[in-house]
Design a protein around this motif. Structure first.
Motif, PDB file in Angstrom:
ATOM      1  N   TRP A   1     -11.889 -37.676 -31.264  1.00  0.00           N
ATOM      2  CA  TRP A   1     -12.218 -38.034 -32.646  1.00  0.00           C
ATOM      3  C   TRP A   1     -11.551 -39.326 -33.098  1.00  0.00           C
ATOM      4  O   TRP A   1     -11.686 -39.721 -34.263  1.00  0.00           O
ATOM      5  N   GLY A   2     -10.817 -39.975 -32.205  1.00  0.00           N
ATOM      6  CA  GLY A   2     -10.269 -41.288 -32.521  1.00  0.00           C
ATOM      7  C   GLY A   2      -8.952 -41.295 -33.263  1.00  0.00           C
ATOM      8  O   GLY A   2      -8.590 -42.302 -33.881  1.00  0.00           O
ATOM      9  N   PHE A   3      -8.196 -40.185 -33.191  1.00  0.00           N
ATOM     10  CA  PHE A   3      -6.927 -40.121 -33.894  1.00  0.00           C
ATOM     11  C   PHE A   3      -5.729 -40.084 -32.947  1.00  0.00           C
ATOM     12  O   PHE A   3      -4.608 -39.798 -33.383  1.00  0.00           O
TER      13      PHE A   3
ATOM     14  N   ARG B   1      -9.252 -45.701 -32.157  1.00  0.00           N
ATOM     15  CA  ARG B   1     -10.162 -45.225 -33.180  1.00  0.00           C
ATOM     16  C   ARG B   1     -11.605 -45.218 -32.703  1.00  0.00           C
ATOM     17  O   ARG B   1     -11.985 -45.953 -31.788  1.00  0.00           O
ATOM     18  N   VAL B   2     -12.419 -44.379 -33.348  1.00  0.00           N
ATOM     19  CA  VAL B   2     -13.862 -44.375 -33.125  1.00  0.00           C
ATOM     20  C   VAL B   2     -14.550 -44.629 -34.456  1.00  0.00           C
ATOM     21  O   VAL B   2     -13.968 -44.405 -35.525  1.00  0.00           O
TER      22      VAL B   2
ATOM     23  N   GLU C   1     -15.061 -42.721 -42.023  1.00  0.00           N
ATOM     24  CA  GLU C   1     -16.324 -42.394 -42.665  1.00  0.00           C
ATOM     25  C   GLU C   1     -17.487 -42.875 -41.813  1.00  0.00           C
ATOM     26  O   GLU C   1     -17.432 -43.943 -41.200  1.00  0.00           O
ATOM     27  N   TYR C   2     -18.521 -42.058 -41.788  1.00  0.00           N
ATOM     28  CA  TYR C   2     -19.744 -42.419 -41.053  1.00  0.00           C
ATOM     29  C   TYR C   2     -20.942 -41.798 -41.753  1.00  0.00           C
ATOM     30  O   TYR C   2     -20.934 -40.591 -42.038  1.00  0.00           O
TER      31      TYR C   2
ATOM     32  N   SER D   1     -11.946 -35.993 -41.332  1.00  0.00           N
ATOM     33  CA  SER D   1     -10.496 -35.931 -41.423  1.00  0.00           C
ATOM     34  C   SER D   1      -9.850 -35.825 -40.049  1.00  0.00           C
ATOM     35  O   SER D   1     -10.440 -35.313 -39.093  1.00  0.00           O
ATOM     36  N   HIS D   2      -8.594 -36.289 -39.971  1.00  0.00           N
ATOM     37  CA  HIS D   2      -7.829 -36.132 -38.733  1.00  0.00           C
ATOM     38  C   HIS D   2      -7.432 -34.675 -38.493  1.00  0.00           C
ATOM     39  O   HIS D   2      -6.992 -34.324 -37.394  1.00  0.00           O
TER      40      HIS D   2
END
Length: 334
Positions: free
Chosen positions: A121-123, A128-129, A250-251, A257-258
């Motif tokens: 999830w990029g955290f 990051r994603v 946001e997407y 959320s992380h």
């Protein structure tokens, strides 16, 4: 070690002649900021030596638990592609054992093997994603998540993966653990009126420079401003807050959320915005605050009350922020 931003905020008393003497040590460690405050320090206290010792403790925690360092002990464990027993240090095995206890108590809402999902999830340290992962990617990562996939034998100082791709992430434990270790250092030096804070997690003892319990502001859950939701006075306890409003992306009009539920692989979507836990161990408070946040606005308070945990919940409601406290929390705070 980059950590989630968890935010009790120290309230400083207004300056005045009546304040007791206080020294503050501040700096950066574990990818975040730290502060150590000592009220009424002994005249003979060697501040420079104490600061060096504090930095050494923080460096040890970083070398133990940072997934952002290839040379940390946790990274070595994660890199081991074996299902044989692996020797680990006593501090690491103890940290795993204690975090596993939170996992069991929360039904897996806290799980230190969540690393593959955190990275997906990029955290995490993979970066990051900007696009949420697919369902297939989440399902694949979930195959390698589960605290029951790591067997602990702390009597002999060893652990064993049942899945060689298991990835342990102690982010939800390490800052609180660092606080505990520094607080124990201060206690060993007979420093009794202290505050230790690392990246928002803290532990306090004795009194502040006003000869009162320490005043701590719990931040309002807002992405646009930083202001206190409430102020509590406490002593001789650890404090940790977990929230969903600082670290997110946001997407397509949706916020992610992380705070990820290890049981589903998805970021939480309920209305519980933040949880603060008070407990003697900041590490326990750190992990339990995460677990209670994952559990949500109904099951979180229910579990905290059942376990006698001092917890404070901030829940989004149509009329604003609803506050829920456990009886144990009410008994501890002024």
């Amino acid at each position: 070690m980059r950590q989630l931003l968890l935010l009790p905020v120290i309230l400083l008393a207004a300056c005045g002649d009546s304040r007791l003497p206080q020294i503050d040590l501040v700096g950066d460690a574990l990818g975040t900021a730290f502060k150590v405050s000592i009220v009424e320090p002994p005249a003979a206290l060697d501040t420079a030596a104490l600061e060096a010792d504090v930095l050494a403790v923080l460096a040890r925690v970083d070398a133990l638990a940072s997934t952002w360092r290839d040379d940390s002990e946790i990274s070595a464990l994660n890199a081991a592609e074996s299902t044989d027993w692996v020797d680990v240090s006593e501090p690491l095995c103890a940290a795993l054992e204690r975090s596993w206890a939170v996992s069991r108590a929360s039904g897996g809402a806290f799980d230190a093997t969540i690393g593959p999902l955190v990275n997906l999830w990029g955290f995490g340290p993979d970066g990051r994603v900007i696009v949420p992962p697919s369902t297939t990617m989440i399902d694949d990562a979930m195959q390698h998540v589960g605290y029951d996939k790591l067997e602990l034998d702390c009597d002999d100082g060893r652990v064993r993966k049942s899945d060689p791709q298991l990835y342990v992430d102690l982010s939800g434990w390490a800052k609180g653990y660092a606080v505990d270790e520094v607080a124990e250092l201060l206690a060993d030096r007979q420093l009794v009126n202290t505050l230790v804070e690392v990246g928002g997690e803290m532990r306090v003892s004795g009194h502040n420079s006003e000869a009162r319990k320490w005043a701590v502001a719990i931040e309002a859950p807002s992405t646009s401003r930083r202001a206190p939701q409430s102020i509590i006075r406490i002593t001789d306890t650890g404090v940790a807050t977990s929230g969903d409003y600082r670290n997110y992306f946001e997407y397509d009009g949706r916020s992610y959320s992380h705070t990820i539920d290890p049981r589903t692989g998805q970021p939480v979507t309920h209305d519980l915005s933040a949880v603060t836990v008070l407990q003697a161990s900041s590490a326990f408070a750190d992990a339990m605050a995460t677990a209670l946040l994952v559990l949500g606005p109904e099951k979180g308070p229910e579990l905290a009350e059942d376990l006698g945990i001092a917890a404070y919940f901030l829940i989004r409601a149509e009329a604003g922020i609803e506050e829920i406290t456990t009886q144990a929390f009410e008994d501890l705070v002024d």
